[in-house]
Every structure is written in structure tokens, then in C-alpha cells.
Design an enzyme around this catalytic site. Structure first.
Site, PDB file in Angstrom:
ATOM      1  N   GLU A 176       1.471   4.013   2.748  1.00 47.65           N
ATOM      2  CA  GLU A 176       1.984   3.610   4.058  1.00 47.65           C
ATOM      3  C   GLU A 176       3.504   3.760   4.062  1.00 47.65           C
ATOM      4  O   GLU A 176       4.260   2.787   4.120  1.00 47.65           O
ATOM      5  CB  GLU A 176       1.500   2.193   4.382  1.00 47.65           C
ATOM      6  CG  GLU A 176      -0.019   2.141   4.504  1.00 47.65           C
ATOM      7  CD  GLU A 176      -0.601   0.742   4.467  1.00 47.65           C
ATOM      8  OE1 GLU A 176       0.158  -0.248   4.559  1.00 47.65           O
ATOM      9  OE2 GLU A 176      -1.838   0.621   4.332  1.00 47.65           O
ATOM     10  N   HIS A 198       3.544  -2.647   6.940  1.00 44.95           N
ATOM     11  CA  HIS A 198       2.408  -1.788   6.609  1.00 44.95           C
ATOM     12  C   HIS A 198       2.258  -0.652   7.618  1.00 44.95           C
ATOM     13  O   HIS A 198       2.998  -0.562   8.598  1.00 44.95           O
ATOM     14  CB  HIS A 198       1.113  -2.612   6.618  1.00 44.95           C
ATOM     15  CG  HIS A 198       0.938  -3.500   5.441  1.00 44.95           C
ATOM     16  ND1 HIS A 198       0.142  -3.178   4.367  1.00 44.95           N
ATOM     17  CD2 HIS A 198       1.472  -4.718   5.157  1.00 44.95           C
ATOM     18  CE1 HIS A 198       0.183  -4.156   3.471  1.00 44.95           C
ATOM     19  NE2 HIS A 198       0.981  -5.103   3.934  1.00 44.95           N
ATOM     20  N   HIS A 214       0.872  -1.175   0.000  1.00 53.08           N
ATOM     21  CA  HIS A 214       0.000   0.000   0.000  1.00 53.08           C
ATOM     22  C   HIS A 214       0.912   1.230   0.000  1.00 53.08           C
ATOM     23  O   HIS A 214       1.537   1.544   1.009  1.00 53.08           O
ATOM     24  CB  HIS A 214      -0.911  -0.012   1.222  1.00 53.08           C
ATOM     25  CG  HIS A 214      -1.822  -1.196   1.264  1.00 53.08           C
ATOM     26  ND1 HIS A 214      -2.215  -1.798   2.440  1.00 53.08           N
ATOM     27  CD2 HIS A 214      -2.409  -1.891   0.262  1.00 53.08           C
ATOM     28  CE1 HIS A 214      -3.020  -2.805   2.159  1.00 53.08           C
ATOM     29  NE2 HIS A 214      -3.152  -2.890   0.840  1.00 53.08           N
ATOM     30  N   GLU A 226       2.278  -3.852  11.447  1.00 53.66           N
ATOM     31  CA  GLU A 226       1.574  -2.581  11.266  1.00 53.66           C
ATOM     32  C   GLU A 226       2.138  -1.512  12.194  1.00 53.66           C
ATOM     33  O   GLU A 226       2.401  -1.769  13.368  1.00 53.66           O
ATOM     34  CB  GLU A 226       0.079  -2.753  11.566  1.00 53.66           C
ATOM     35  CG  GLU A 226      -0.643  -3.748  10.675  1.00 53.66           C
ATOM     36  CD  GLU A 226      -1.090  -3.145   9.353  1.00 53.66           C
ATOM     37  OE1 GLU A 226      -0.825  -1.938   9.125  1.00 53.66           O
ATOM     38  OE2 GLU A 226      -1.715  -3.873   8.568  1.00 53.66           O
TER      39      GLU A 226
END
Length: 384
Positions: free
Chosen positions: A173, A263, A170, A339
């Protein structure tokens, strides 16, 4: 009197649409959609002519963002030199995101998170390739012809564990590529014992930017075809997801003993991992490796925690189109999505910079400790 305010985003990763900038205290903008997609959330633009003025910037379509909950308690970042990024007062009110800031210089940049430019990406790849323990491997091209480049790093030509780390599926990010930069700096530090030990026992395969097209376009989630790469791992195609296809082909050649997909999470204000509990092959051995990884990471980094995260999948219900789930199931290995927050780490907050590139780099360096412990554990050795 004509306003001196000028807003621009015609640069690498830039993304904004101006509705009205005639008055500094009533600047109205919109966040454009990602390329060929309904997703929107990433913004990055330059404001000129506001020095000494109370600038109020309203994002009128903030409620249409992919993750509107991400705006709650969020503070945008700003920079004068595009090196040091700091947080500025930001509110989410009546469906609008509102930045209120009095610039100290005539030119200031605002962004959703500190950008990681394509030029910096190329610089990092060139720097890494200059290390004697690193070679680059051209895996293919994106739909727009940008290179998909792999860094292969090791001190051994013999048998070694194969560690795969990818980032920025992504593209918005950006903390993910800052994380990788910190990891590489630690890995190339010849005086550091964890780096020396790992490079003698492992071969690292690192893709710092899985989605260079999306990054250049200023997208949050998708590539230039409008495709979310992290939903393509079960059936990638050369037309829509060549990035995933290229990486999977190389994985099939090398095998995978440990996988991390890096991420950023829009809503949760913590660092955490999401594993493979729900994949059909999940067993006691995989569970033990996951537990060891999390225990060691928690012990070495106060910025990491395990209390808050995604709800684990029920056994057999994992979405195998997602990279972590597909890799874990295919290679029966430790496989995590890691994350980081767009906001701040609420357990160790910094009111000035929030979660930042510098902190992401430190976390990237520290992740080598749990990797080392898992690699050396009896659970992994059992499959030698």
C-alpha cells in the site's frame, strides 16, 4: 525471429514471475505469493524491447489474488522514468488481468501502484532528520535487520498532545508513504500557519514505513515472516512482529492523544476513514472527536468523503488485534485507519493518472486541518 522482450523484477520492490514472453502480444505472467504467505496482488516489473509493439500482458493467476474484486475497474500504472506514473488500459476478464499497452520507449515499468522504494524512504528519513524540529529515534530492527525508525517532530519541549501516525503496515500500500511524505512537507513548511500552530501544541511521532522488509520483497500484506502486522497489535512477538512490538513500547512511553494508521484499499474507489465505534471504551466523547475530524476533512478536501467505507463494528465487537482498534481502546483517544484507493477517486476522477502519488501527498498535507481542529476541541481539552 527471436523475441526482444525481456521482463525483469530483480530490484527493490520488484515482483513478477514470467511464464512466457516469446511474443509481445501474448506475454503471460504470474504474481508470486508474498514471502511465507498465501497473499498475492502486488506486482512491479520492467519490460524491455516492446517499443512500438502492442504489448498484451496476461496475469494468469489474478483470480487467486487476496482481493480479486480489486481488479474490477482497475487500471495498472506505468512509467518510463519511475517518477511520473500514468494509467494504462487494463481489463479483468475470465479470471485474468490483462494490460494492453504500446510502449513509446524501449524500457517501461509496470506496477500495481506507484512504488515507494526503500532508497526513497531512506532519503526521506535523512531529509526529515535534517530539519531542526525533527529528531530520529531508533526503535529496533526487523527480522531481517532493517531499521525501525521513528520521526519525532515538535517545536516545544513542554506539555504537548502526542500525535502518532504510522504507514505501510501493509507494504504494497505504497500510497500510504506518499501520503506521509506530503504530510511532512507541510509540517516542515515554516510559513504555513497550520504547521506552525500544530508544532507549538503537539509532538508528532511518525513511522513512515512500518514494514521495510515486506516493502523490499515486493509483498502486498506481510513482513518477511509472512505475518500481517495489522493483526498483531493485541499480542505482538519479538520473533514474528518486532515492528509492532517496538512501536507499542514507544507508545507506552509517550502516550497517544490521536492516532492515524495510513493504508490503501484494493476495492473501494474512494478515500475514507474507519474508526473505533466497536471498541468497548467507545463513548460520546470519542464519537464527537470522530465526527469533528470527518466534518473538517470533508470541508477542506474534495478528495475525502464519508458516504462509502467499511461497515462499522457493532459496539464491543471490534477486532483488537487491529492497530486502530487496539490504540483507540488502550489510550481512549481518537484513532482512525485512513484508506486510499488503488484505483481512482470515483468522486473526482483523473483519467490519466487515477489516484496518484501527487494526490496522496496533497491529502497527507490536508489531514493536518482536521488534526488541528480535534486537538483544539473542547472534547480533547476535557481530559487535560
Amino acid at each position: 525471429m527471436t523475441s526482444r522482450i525481456k521482463i525483469s523484477s530483480a530490484f527493490d520492490g520488484g515482483n513478477i514471475s514470467v511464464i512466457n514472453a516469446s511474443e509481445p502480444d501474448n506475454i503471460r505472467v504470474k504474481i508470486p505469493n508474498d514471502t511465507n504467505s498465501k497473499f498475492l496482488q502486488w506486482f512491479y516489473f520492467r519490460l524491455q524491447g516492446g517499443m512500438g509493439e502492442q504489448c498484451v500482458i496476461q496475469f494468469e493467476n489474478a483470480s487467486d489474488a487476496a482481493y480479486p474484486d480489486g481488479w474490477v475497474d482497475y487500471q495498472a500504472v506505468a512509467s518510463y522514468d519511475r517518477e511520473y506514473w500514468f494509467r494504462v488500459p487494463t481489463e479483468y476478464v475470465d479470471g485474468k488481468l490483462v494490460i494492453t499497452h504500446q510502449p513509446e520507449q524501449d524500457s517501461v515499468y509496470y506496477a500495481y501502484f506507484a512504488p515507494y522504494s526503500y532508497e526513497r524512504h531512506l532519503d526521506m528519513m535523512a531529509w526529515a532528520a535534517s530539519n531542526e524540529d525533527c529528531i530520529t529515534d531508533h526503535l529496533g530492527e526487523t527480522a531481517e535487520g532493517r531499521d525501525i525508525t521513528l520521526l519525532e517532530i515538535s517545536k516545544t519541549q513542554g506539555l504537548a498532545k502526542n500525535i502518532w501516525i504510522i504507514a505501510r503496515q501493509h507494504p504494497g500500500e505504497t500510497m500510504a508513504e506518499w501520503f506521509v511524505e506530503g504530510l511532512l512537507e507541510r509540517l516542515f513548511d515554516e510559513s504555513h500557519p497550520i504547521a506552525r500552530a500544530l508544532l507549538r501544541n503537539c509532538r508528532f511521532y511518525v513511522v513512515p514505513n512500518m514494514n521495510p522488509d515486506g516493502a523490499v520483497h515486493g509483498n502486498l500484506r506481510v513482513n518477511s515472516k509472512g505475518v500481517n502486522l495489522n493483526r498483531e497489535w493485541k499480542n505482538p512477538t519479538a520473533e514474528f512482529s518486532p515492528e509492532v512490538l517496538a512501536v507499542q513500547k514507544k507508545m507506552a512511553e509517550t502516550g497517544v492523544d490521536l492516532f492515524l494508521d495510513i493504508h490503501g484499499d484494493e476495492a473501494l474507489p474512494v478515500n475514507f476513514v474507519d474508526g473505533c465505534q466497536g471498541v468497548p471504551s467507545f463513548d460520546a466523547r470519542m464519537e464527537a472527536m470522530e465526527t469533528l475530524f470527518k466534518d473538517v476533512f470533508t470541508a477542506v478536501s474534495p478528495d475525502f468523503q464519508t458516504e462509502i467505507g467499511y461497515t462499522p463494528d457493532q459496539f464491543g465487537e471490534a477486532n483488537l488485534t487491529v492497530a486502530t482498534k487496539w490504540v483507540g481502546e488502550t489510550y481512549k483517544c481518537l484513532s482512525f485507519t485512513l484508506e486510499m484507493p488503488f484505483k481512482d477517486n470515483k468522486n473526482l476522477p483523473d483519467d490519466v493518472v487515477g489516484w496518484s502519488p501527487e494526490r496522496a501527498k496533497i491529502l497527507g498535507a490536508d489531514v493536518l486541518y482536521p488534526i488541528y481542529q480535534v486537538i483544539m476541541s473542547s472534547h480533547m481539552k476535557a481530559d487535560d
